[in-house]
Design a protein around this motif. Structure first.
Motif, mmCIF file in Angstrom:
data_model
loop_
_atom_site.group_PDB
_atom_site.id
_atom_site.type_symbol
_atom_site.label_atom_id
_atom_site.label_comp_id
_atom_site.label_asym_id
_atom_site.label_seq_id
_atom_site.Cartn_x
_atom_site.Cartn_y
_atom_site.Cartn_z
ATOM 1 N N LYS A 1 55.633 15.097 -26.609
ATOM 2 C CA LYS A 1 56.698 15.724 -25.848
ATOM 3 C C LYS A 1 58.053 15.241 -26.349
ATOM 4 O O LYS A 1 58.983 16.041 -26.532
ATOM 5 C CB LYS A 1 56.529 15.370 -24.365
ATOM 6 N N GLN B 1 54.794 20.226 -19.919
ATOM 7 C CA GLN B 1 55.884 19.399 -19.410
ATOM 8 C C GLN B 1 57.234 19.950 -19.826
ATOM 9 O O GLN B 1 58.161 20.013 -19.034
ATOM 10 C CB GLN B 1 55.732 17.969 -19.943
ATOM 11 N N LEU C 1 58.010 22.858 -17.789
ATOM 12 C CA LEU C 1 58.391 22.426 -16.446
ATOM 13 C C LEU C 1 59.847 21.984 -16.420
ATOM 14 O O LEU C 1 60.558 22.186 -15.430
ATOM 15 C CB LEU C 1 57.504 21.246 -16.031
ATOM 16 N N GLU C 2 60.291 21.390 -17.498
ATOM 17 C CA GLU C 2 61.665 20.903 -17.564
ATOM 18 C C GLU C 2 62.636 21.988 -17.991
ATOM 19 O O GLU C 2 63.817 21.717 -18.175
ATOM 20 C CB GLU C 2 61.746 19.716 -18.531
ATOM 21 N N ARG D 1 69.157 25.956 -18.023
ATOM 22 C CA ARG D 1 68.937 26.532 -16.697
ATOM 23 C C ARG D 1 70.226 27.119 -16.153
ATOM 24 O O ARG D 1 71.302 26.566 -16.336
ATOM 25 C CB ARG D 1 68.464 25.449 -15.743
ATOM 26 N N LEU E 1 59.322 21.409 -3.521
ATOM 27 C CA LEU E 1 58.574 21.967 -4.635
ATOM 28 C C LEU E 1 57.350 22.702 -4.125
ATOM 29 O O LEU E 1 56.692 22.269 -3.189
ATOM 30 C CB LEU E 1 58.142 20.838 -5.575
ATOM 31 N N SER F 1 54.211 25.998 -5.360
ATOM 32 C CA SER F 1 53.709 26.784 -6.479
ATOM 33 C C SER F 1 53.652 28.241 -6.035
ATOM 34 O O SER F 1 53.378 28.544 -4.877
ATOM 35 C CB SER F 1 52.349 26.273 -6.932
ATOM 36 N N PRO G 1 55.533 26.666 -10.982
ATOM 37 C CA PRO G 1 56.337 25.832 -10.081
ATOM 38 C C PRO G 1 57.557 26.582 -9.573
ATOM 39 O O PRO G 1 58.239 27.258 -10.335
ATOM 40 C CB PRO G 1 56.753 24.658 -10.968
ATOM 41 N N VAL G 2 57.790 26.449 -8.292
ATOM 42 C CA VAL G 2 58.944 27.104 -7.673
ATOM 43 C C VAL G 2 59.642 26.133 -6.731
ATOM 44 O O VAL G 2 59.036 25.175 -6.256
ATOM 45 C CB VAL G 2 58.511 28.348 -6.859
ATOM 46 N N ALA H 1 61.404 27.600 -10.664
ATOM 47 C CA ALA H 1 61.864 26.237 -10.925
ATOM 48 C C ALA H 1 62.170 26.029 -12.402
ATOM 49 O O ALA H 1 62.944 25.144 -12.762
ATOM 50 C CB ALA H 1 60.818 25.229 -10.476
ATOM 51 N N CYS I 1 65.882 27.879 -12.959
ATOM 52 C CA CYS I 1 66.996 27.771 -12.012
ATOM 53 C C CYS I 1 67.397 26.337 -11.702
ATOM 54 O O CYS I 1 66.555 25.445 -11.595
ATOM 55 C CB CYS I 1 66.638 28.446 -10.694
#
Lengths: 280, 280
Positions: free
Chosen positions: A45, A85, A88-89, A106, A214, A216, A232-233, A256, A259
């Motif tokens: 990562k 990951q 997700l970021e 974002r 958080l 989903s 993920p939201v 997520a 934003c």
DNA sequence: GAGTGGTCTAGACCACCGC
DNA sequence: CGGTGGTCTAGACCACTCC
């Protein structure tokens, strides 16, 4: 930290080498005692993150997962753990059948200003979808102070920013909050939703409180947000208080990955959050 | 939806059966056409979620992953995908070497009231850790309007609620915001941190804006939050504006699994968000 | 149809916790 | 030490998108 010397690319985009810069070589000389051997996917990562910074630009597509895994000498599952990951970021965007692309920073999405306003007030960012009458989930019923089996108006709205869907919302409005719906003909649809909100705005809004957590994405939200179920939201729950009671509850589901929710007086905070460089 | 009839347990806790209620049987008669075959892990998540509601209480430990996987007739990786989602939603808590337990409902954590206050004001929820002088990440430097290589004060704080660590914060304070540090002897540590914040509070706070986004815990934050690196966190970035400029920036990292961030006038919104029942 | 990411399997070993 | 969750592998097949 990295000097101005010419660097080997971390990822050879076009050509396929047996493996590009094996992970075992690590990033430069880490000088770290192998006290705590980091997991491979974590190393991976980091390496990918640096590669994204230095060798890729927004929108560019990465090599496919099988290639990348082979290049780094790891199993595809391990590579995927790293990609997940990064997604997700908000660094990557992956689409089935298409590929993995570098995500733009974002976008800041304003979630409520200091001054309180009802949903549907002029200039808000939401687009009405439809309206139905149904029994809300028990947690919402409790907040609304309605009976557990009591029907309420449920207005669905969606929010689009920069041409991209960013949020889906369910607005729960007890019948008691909109006593006079006689002027509204439409039994459902956007027209009715508009009418219900207009009625709601006749009440005096005393206060509102909000929470963010958080979650989903449920299947239907996921579809509306153009993501897979389980994505993920950020779930923003707002309670609107009027005349001493809860007049409405909004549950808004934001993507997520794309934003950054912004609050407060001014516009957005313009700190783009780069997770790898958060520390001093 | 479920009638008052006696139900087979979805999970046989004590006894080991070949497999408990095979997934293929689905939940009751779903009557759904197999238009879109749901992924196994998604089914599994639903089943487990219902089992958690009906057959487990907070703090109870679940059977281990190998058993559970065998009971449901799936590979352990598939089961883990379901557990991961449930952990993300705050329903479960997993600890290496210990086991998987049913998590309590997320706690509401107040993040800033309407009235603006400086960090360190009386009664705030943070505990000072230490203070150092260092160059901030470039994104923070930009927000602070300092030179990219200019050192700033960095105060570390942590937040504990109900005996559990919930957040770690880094407060970036440019030297210009605290011009007179002559009264502070301590070169570092909590005493110095206290002094720096006291100086900061002498400024008139004009406004503050905040943003919330999803992130993953860095190694050091993870340690402080008692989680593994990469754990999902809610990153709250606050910019404090005084005398026309940015006087300080705070980057606070909250555990996403256990926290529901609350904003606004009153206390917390008391909607416990149950993802499976969000819809009507 | 070719190529992508998404799901799934059946193993293996490791790091950590409590006894 | 045994048992737990965490990591990793080398395959396989599926769903989707685009040509």
């Amino acid at each position: 930290m990295v000097a101005g010397i010419v660097q080997e690319p971390l990822i050879n985009k076009g050509v396929k080498s047996r493996r590009d810069t094996a992970i075992a070589e690590d990033t430069v000389g880490t000088t770290q005692l192998d006290t705590v051997p980091e997991p491979k996917y974590w190393h991976l990562k980091t390496v990918l993150s640096e590669a994204l910074d230095s060798e890729f630009s927004v929108g560019e597509i990465l090599p496919n997962e099988r290639d990348l895994a082979a290049r780094f000498g790891v199993a595809r599952a391990t590579l995927r753990q790293a990609l997940e990951q990064l997604e997700l970021e908000g660094r990557l965007q992956r689409r089935r059948g298409v590929g993995t692309t570098v995500a733009p920073p974002r976008m800041g999405v304003a979630v409520g200003s200091e001054q309180h306003t009802w949903p549907g007030a002029v200039g808000d960012a939401w687009q009405l979808a439809d309206c139905a009458l149904a029994v809300p989930p028990s947690a919402v019923a409790k907040a609304l102070e309605t009976e557990p089996d009591e029907q309420v108006h449920i207005v669905r709205r969606s929010r689009v920013t920069h041409g991209q869907p960013v949020a889906a919302e369910l607005l729960y409005i007890p019948a008691a909050s909109v006593p006079d719906l006689s002027g509204i003909d439409a039994p459902s649809g956007a027209a009715r939703a508009r009418g219900v909100l207009r009625e709601l705005q006749r009440l005096g809004l005393e206060s509102q409180d909000r929470s963010v957590e958080l979650g989903s994405a449920r299947a239907d939200d996921a579809k509306e947000l153009d993501r897979l179920p389980g994505a993920p939201v950020l779930v923003v729950t707002t309670r609107f208080v009027a005349e001493g009671g809860t007049a409405a509850v909004s549950v808004a589901t934001y993507r997520a990955d794309t934003c950054r929710l912004t609050f407060g007086d001014a516009g957005g905070v313009e700190i783009h959050h780069d997770p790898e460089r958060r520390a001093s």
